[in-house]
Write an enzyme that holds these catalytic residues in place. Structure first.
Site, PDB file in Angstrom:
ATOM      1  N   ASN A 208     -43.601  71.055 -74.675  1.00 29.42           N
ATOM      2  CA  ASN A 208     -44.200  71.026 -76.012  1.00 29.42           C
ATOM      3  C   ASN A 208     -45.525  71.782 -75.994  1.00 29.42           C
ATOM      4  O   ASN A 208     -45.923  72.322 -74.967  1.00 29.42           O
ATOM      5  CB  ASN A 208     -44.361  69.576 -76.483  1.00 29.42           C
ATOM      6  CG  ASN A 208     -45.241  68.784 -75.549  1.00 29.42           C
ATOM      7  OD1 ASN A 208     -46.427  69.046 -75.420  1.00 29.42           O
ATOM      8  ND2 ASN A 208     -44.644  67.816 -74.851  1.00 29.42           N
ATOM      9  N   ASP A 278     -39.930  63.101 -75.631  1.00 28.73           N
ATOM     10  CA  ASP A 278     -39.119  61.997 -76.168  1.00 28.73           C
ATOM     11  C   ASP A 278     -37.659  62.143 -75.754  1.00 28.73           C
ATOM     12  O   ASP A 278     -36.914  61.172 -75.782  1.00 28.73           O
ATOM     13  CB  ASP A 278     -39.209  61.971 -77.695  1.00 28.73           C
ATOM     14  CG  ASP A 278     -40.584  61.521 -78.145  1.00 28.73           C
ATOM     15  OD1 ASP A 278     -41.146  60.625 -77.492  1.00 28.73           O
ATOM     16  OD2 ASP A 278     -41.104  62.076 -79.134  1.00 28.73           O
ATOM     17  N   PHE A 322     -52.205  57.926 -78.447  1.00 26.18           N
ATOM     18  CA  PHE A 322     -52.449  59.070 -79.324  1.00 26.18           C
ATOM     19  C   PHE A 322     -51.212  59.223 -80.204  1.00 26.18           C
ATOM     20  O   PHE A 322     -50.107  58.835 -79.802  1.00 26.18           O
ATOM     21  CB  PHE A 322     -52.673  60.343 -78.499  1.00 26.18           C
ATOM     22  CG  PHE A 322     -54.122  60.522 -78.110  1.00 26.18           C
ATOM     23  CD1 PHE A 322     -54.704  59.689 -77.177  1.00 26.18           C
ATOM     24  CD2 PHE A 322     -54.887  61.519 -78.704  1.00 26.18           C
ATOM     25  CE1 PHE A 322     -56.044  59.832 -76.830  1.00 26.18           C
ATOM     26  CE2 PHE A 322     -56.230  61.683 -78.367  1.00 26.18           C
ATOM     27  CZ  PHE A 322     -56.807  60.834 -77.430  1.00 26.18           C
TER      28      PHE A 322
HETATM   29  N1  CTP Z   1     -45.541  58.102 -75.485  1.00 31.26           N
HETATM   30  C1  CTP Z   1     -45.088  57.495 -74.329  1.00 31.26           C
HETATM   31  N2  CTP Z   1     -43.812  57.681 -73.905  1.00 31.26           N
HETATM   32  C2  CTP Z   1     -42.962  58.431 -74.613  1.00 31.26           C
HETATM   33  C3  CTP Z   1     -43.399  59.045 -75.817  1.00 31.26           C
HETATM   34  C4  CTP Z   1     -44.700  58.865 -76.218  1.00 31.26           C
HETATM   35  O1  CTP Z   1     -45.884  56.801 -73.680  1.00 31.26           O
HETATM   36  N3  CTP Z   1     -41.736  58.604 -74.173  1.00 31.26           N
HETATM   37  C5  CTP Z   1     -46.920  57.856 -75.932  1.00 31.26           C
HETATM   38  C6  CTP Z   1     -47.777  59.115 -76.086  1.00 31.26           C
HETATM   39  O2  CTP Z   1     -48.472  59.409 -74.893  1.00 31.26           O
HETATM   40  C7  CTP Z   1     -48.726  58.722 -77.202  1.00 31.26           C
HETATM   41  C8  CTP Z   1     -47.930  57.748 -78.046  1.00 31.26           C
HETATM   42  O3  CTP Z   1     -46.862  57.290 -77.219  1.00 31.26           O
HETATM   43  O4  CTP Z   1     -49.865  58.057 -76.722  1.00 31.26           O
HETATM   44  C9  CTP Z   1     -47.350  58.304 -79.314  1.00 31.26           C
HETATM   45  O5  CTP Z   1     -46.649  59.473 -79.023  1.00 31.26           O
HETATM   46  P1  CTP Z   1     -46.012  60.355 -80.196  1.00 31.26           P
HETATM   47  O6  CTP Z   1     -45.286  61.512 -79.591  1.00 31.26           O
HETATM   48  O7  CTP Z   1     -47.024  60.640 -81.264  1.00 31.26           O
HETATM   49  O8  CTP Z   1     -44.998  59.345 -80.879  1.00 31.26           O
HETATM   50  P2  CTP Z   1     -43.652  58.730 -80.423  1.00 31.26           P
HETATM   51  O9  CTP Z   1     -43.862  57.293 -80.144  1.00 31.26           O
HETATM   52  O10 CTP Z   1     -43.045  59.526 -79.328  1.00 31.26           O
HETATM   53  O11 CTP Z   1     -42.784  58.849 -81.742  1.00 31.26           O
HETATM   54  P3  CTP Z   1     -42.364  60.182 -82.584  1.00 31.26           P
HETATM   55  O12 CTP Z   1     -42.305  61.313 -81.572  1.00 31.26           O
HETATM   56  O13 CTP Z   1     -41.041  59.821 -83.130  1.00 31.26           O
HETATM   57  O14 CTP Z   1     -43.420  60.395 -83.617  1.00 31.26           O
END
Ligand code: CTP
Length: 399
Positions: A208, A278, A322
């Site tokens: 990303n 994700d 975050f």
């Molecule tokens: N995070 C995590 N593990 C994952 C995905 C995200 O620990 N597999 C953590 C990131 O480091 C961040 C927070 O969750 O602190 C939110 O990440 P973000 O990408 O904004 O959201 P998601 O929970 O992944 O949801 P979405 O992508 O659907 O918005």
């Protein structure tokens, strides 16, 4: 970095790294700081004062008795917001530790009633000598600040610890010490940063746009404020600062999950700044996939590390996430705050990825706050917010 109108007394002592102070003075001047220079007799053997006077457009001070000012040590000490001794020789730190005052630099250090930033640079054996180490300890105990040397090939031919740090790192330290104390001593922090990378085959990957800049700004600010920091990082556009000894590389979401969970216990703060993938390919190919026909990537969801941490969080631990969003920033971030059982979430629009400036919406149960500016200043403000939340949660026992 802006240091407008901050008064910095740059003190150059006699080591081979003295010439590197010329770059430092130039960068300080360009960042808007008002700089005066002081050189020891040793420094005058290595470089000429004109290097500094031309850049600062000011005179260079080197003598207690033949300066235009009859009491230069008092007036320089009073004038400076911050004294920076770079490079700092073993001799200068020994004098500072013992309170010896036999030349302009040592007298000015004694007359200055604020913490001094020392940037030691010398031969590895001189640095590691118990005499030097005990002088450093004395200076630290008195509240002075030592930016530890870098490790590598030294001018004397040895390889080891003693190198003058990259000028950029000295600038970060100056910027921090002008506004903050080492107020995080004894606080254990686990921070993640960077962009996770998921392999499709040995050559191709999914990642990303996170550059790691915000995570690195937080890492620098946490370390320089004295936190006991463990950094778990994925791919970043910039190197890890040389002084971060506990920096663990974890590229994929699965590797990051393992590294974070292995280090999460006993941490006071966990700050998940990394852009964790994700999705990951269900079965990455072991050999390079040859072209010839279209392929369909079968992606599966990764473990949500932060959600796991939220489930296992202890009452002494605080958890900061975050949120990177393209729309409905506050609503989406609030949902993540609750769902993942976080104390705070810092939400930003995806547009700030890779930029030097950012705008964060910091959300907690008690409300929202916007933090804006260059990522280092925002990191400092974010840490202030986390610290005051933490102090309240722990009844001020860490204040
Ligand atoms: N995070 C995590 N593990 C994952 C995905 C995200 O620990 N597999 C953590 C990131 O480091 C961040 C927070 O969750 O602190 C939110 O990440 P973000 O990408 O904004 O959201 P998601 O929970 O992944 O949801 P979405 O992508 O659907 O918005």
């Amino acid at each position: 970095m802006k240091l407008s109108a901050r008064k910095i007394l740059l003190c150059v002592s006699g080591g081979i790294a003295a010439y590197k102070a010329i770059d430092l003075v130039s960068r300080l001047t360009k960042s808007g700081a008002e700089v005066k220079t002081l050189m020891t007799d040793g420094a005058l053997e290595f470089i000429k004062p004109v290097n500094f006077s031309a850049i600062t457009r000011g005179s260079v001070h080197s003598s207690l008795f033949s300066d235009a000012d009859p009491i230069p040590h008092i007036n320089l000490a009073d004038w400076a917001d911050l004294m920076v001794v770079a490079p700092a020789t073993a001799n200068v730190m020994a004098k500072a530790a013992q309170g010896i005052s036999d030349d302009l630099l040592s007298a000015t250090m004694l007359a200055h009633n604020k913490p001094i930033l020392f940037v030691p640079a010398m031969n590895v054996h001189m640095f590691e000598n118990p005499a030097t180490q005990s002088n450093i300890k004395v200076l630290q105990e008195r509240g002075h600040l030592i930016l530890e040397p870098d490790t590598g090939m030294l001018a004397c031919g040895y390889t080891g610890k003693g190198k003058f740090p990259p000028v950029e790192e000295i600038l970060w330290a100056i910027s921090l010490y002008l506004s903050h104390k080492q107020d995080l001593k004894g606080i254990r922090v686990l921070l993640t940063a960077g962009a996770c990378v998921e392999n499709i085959d040995p050559m191709r990957c999914i990642t990303n746009r996170s550059s790691g800049k915000m995570g690195l700004a937080l890492a620098r600010a946490l370390y320089l404020r004295g936190a006991d920091l463990t950094l778990v990082h994925a791919q970043m556009d910039f190197p890890v600062p040389y002084y971060l000894r506990r920096a663990i590389k974890a590229e994929s979401a699965a590797e990051m999950n393992t590294a974070v969970l292995a280090n999460a216990k006993d941490q006071d703060w966990i700050v998940m700044c990394a852009a964790v993938s994700d999705f990951t390919p269900k079965a990455p190919a072991q050999e390079k996939i040859k072209k010839g026909s279209d392929i369909i990537l079968d992606l599966v969801q990764t473990t949500d590390i932060l959600a796991c941490l939220g489930r296992e969080k202890t009452s002494e631990q605080i958890l900061i996430g975050f949120a990177a969003e393209t729309s409905d920033l506050i609503t989406n971030a609030k949902a993540k705050l609750e769902k993942k059982n976080l104390d705070m979430i810092a939400a930003n629009h995806l547009g700030v990825a890779g930029k030097n400036e950012t705008s964060l919406n910091l959300i907690s149960a008690s409300g929202n706050k916007t933090l804006q500016g260059d990522k280092f200043s925002v990191a400092l403000e974010l840490i202030d917010e986390i610290k005051s939340y933490y102090d309240k949660e722990t009844d001020g026992s860490n204040a």
